[in-house]
Design a protein around this motif. Structure first.
Motif, mmCIF file in Angstrom:
data_model
loop_
_atom_site.group_PDB
_atom_site.id
_atom_site.type_symbol
_atom_site.label_atom_id
_atom_site.label_comp_id
_atom_site.label_asym_id
_atom_site.label_seq_id
_atom_site.Cartn_x
_atom_site.Cartn_y
_atom_site.Cartn_z
ATOM 1 N N TYR A 25 0.855 -1.177 0.000
ATOM 2 C CA TYR A 25 0.000 0.000 0.000
ATOM 3 C C TYR A 25 0.893 1.228 0.000
ATOM 4 O O TYR A 25 1.935 1.272 0.650
ATOM 5 N N ASP A 69 0.888 5.385 0.735
ATOM 6 C CA ASP A 69 0.079 6.360 1.444
ATOM 7 C C ASP A 69 0.785 7.696 1.509
ATOM 8 O O ASP A 69 1.994 7.794 1.397
ATOM 9 N N ARG A 128 -2.122 11.980 -4.457
ATOM 10 C CA ARG A 128 -2.286 10.731 -5.189
ATOM 11 C C ARG A 128 -0.989 10.367 -5.927
ATOM 12 O O ARG A 128 -0.590 9.200 -5.981
ATOM 13 N N THR A 168 1.323 9.037 -3.392
ATOM 14 C CA THR A 168 0.871 7.728 -2.949
ATOM 15 C C THR A 168 1.305 6.649 -3.926
ATOM 16 O O THR A 168 1.794 5.584 -3.528
ATOM 17 N N SER A 170 3.986 3.525 -3.198
ATOM 18 C CA SER A 170 3.732 2.093 -3.384
ATOM 19 C C SER A 170 4.789 1.463 -4.278
ATOM 20 O O SER A 170 5.244 0.339 -4.031
ATOM 21 N N SER A 220 -6.139 -0.327 -6.460
ATOM 22 C CA SER A 220 -7.413 0.077 -5.882
ATOM 23 C C SER A 220 -7.155 0.987 -4.685
ATOM 24 O O SER A 220 -6.119 0.885 -4.027
ATOM 25 N N ASP A 221 -8.111 1.881 -4.420
ATOM 26 C CA ASP A 221 -8.007 2.699 -3.223
ATOM 27 C C ASP A 221 -8.858 2.118 -2.099
ATOM 28 O O ASP A 221 -9.078 2.765 -1.081
ATOM 29 N N ASP A 247 -4.290 10.056 1.800
ATOM 30 C CA ASP A 247 -4.589 9.288 0.607
ATOM 31 C C ASP A 247 -3.884 7.936 0.733
ATOM 32 O O ASP A 247 -2.778 7.862 1.265
ATOM 33 N N LYS A 248 -4.522 6.870 0.278
ATOM 34 C CA LYS A 248 -3.938 5.533 0.345
ATOM 35 C C LYS A 248 -4.371 4.747 -0.876
ATOM 36 O O LYS A 248 -5.496 4.886 -1.344
ATOM 37 N N ILE A 249 -3.456 3.929 -1.369
ATOM 38 C CA ILE A 249 -3.750 3.107 -2.540
ATOM 39 C C ILE A 249 -3.110 1.740 -2.351
ATOM 40 O O ILE A 249 -2.034 1.630 -1.756
ATOM 41 N N TYR A 250 -3.780 0.687 -2.829
ATOM 42 C CA TYR A 250 -3.307 -0.683 -2.691
ATOM 43 C C TYR A 250 -2.990 -1.220 -4.082
ATOM 44 O O TYR A 250 -3.815 -1.168 -4.988
ATOM 45 N N THR A 251 -1.773 -1.750 -4.251
ATOM 46 C CA THR A 251 -1.323 -2.207 -5.556
ATOM 47 C C THR A 251 -0.768 -3.624 -5.454
ATOM 48 O O THR A 251 0.017 -3.919 -4.552
#
Length: 260
Positions: free
Chosen positions: A34, A36, A161, A164, A168, A190-191, A250-254
């Motif tokens: 993730y 962030d 973003r 973020t 990642s 996905s966020d 802000d957080k994103i998962y990859t």
């Protein structure tokens, strides 16, 4: 028969969705990370909400009272420097007003209630304080909320973003190299935190990094970003309002695919 078939199809769809969420990971080697970002900024907009209400047996008298208070406040807002396009007022709301009588244990009609709500946005703290210094609240005029906003919030969120995504990617590169592998591609982004067989859900992921100002000291680094605003010089006397920081996250998962 048709009803049973329909219920079976619904159950199948529900199970399929659940399986899709759990198995949202590739069967090949991969790494899930993730990214962030967190930034603090000083708000430069101040929004206030005012409520107008009048109760009277004469509905028109209640209406006139509300309208008179609204017009008076509009004049005060304009005097404080608020432009008309930053003022929004709702339409009149009319309803019956009752109160509970403990002796008779019944609802007693009081009159007709006329109400209206007005919001206004100030471009500076000084303008808001000027307005508050001149307004007099009462049972017919109340202030329900004062909130802070940031004029360039969309730009700030877009910058977060980007940081973020970079975060990642850097995490994935570091982890992959530590295990003698490399990133070969991206499987999904996905966020929203995924749910899968690892037993980790959205609420149990580690806390976010604190992105702090580092400009001019140790230079820019990936996980420490400066987001600052201009603060007006503090007056000699204490002010009634203190502008604090607003935190944006802000957080994103990859899911990255791995190769040797």
């Amino acid at each position: 028969m048709k009803a049973r078939t329909f219920l079976f199809l619904l159950a199948s769809i529900a199970v399929g969705d659940a399986v899709a969420q759990v198995n949202a990971l590739p069967p090949t080697r991969h790494i899930l990370v993730y990214g962030d970002a967190q930034a603090r900024a000083i708000p430069d907009r101040f929004k206030i909400t005012l409520n107008f209400e009048s109760v009277n047996l004469d509905p028109d008298a209640a209406r006139r009272s509300v309208e008179a208070n609204v017009q008076k406040v509009l004049e005060q807002l304009r005097s404080a420097g608020v432009p008309d396009n930053e003022i929004v007022a709702t339409s009149l709301s009319i309803d019956s007003k009752e109160r509970y009588d403990e002796k008779t244990e019944e609802e007693v009609f009081v009159g007709t209630e006329v109400s209206r709500t007005l919001t206004a946005r100030f471009s500076s703290q000084k303008e808001l304080e000027t307005f508050l210094a001149g307004i007099k609240t009462s049972r017919e005029l109340t202030i329900s909320d004062v909130s802070t906003q940031l004029s360039d919030e969309p730009a700030l969120r877009a910058a977060l973003r980007e940081k973020t995504i970079a975060s990642s990617r850097e995490k994935a590169d570091v982890i992959a190299k530590a295990y003698g592998a490399r990133i070969s591609g991206i499987y999904s982004v996905s966020d929203v935190a995924p749910q899968f067989d690892y037993g980790i859900r959205a609420g149990t992921w580690p806390q976010t990094f604190d992105w702090i100002d580092t400009f001019g000291e140790r230079g820019r680094t990936l996980d420490r970003i400066q987001v600052a605003g201009a603060r007006e010089a503090a007056p000699n006397a204490a002010t009634s309002l203190q502008t604090g920081y607003v935190t944006f996250q802000d957080k994103i998962y990859t899911v990255f695919l791995l190769a040797d």
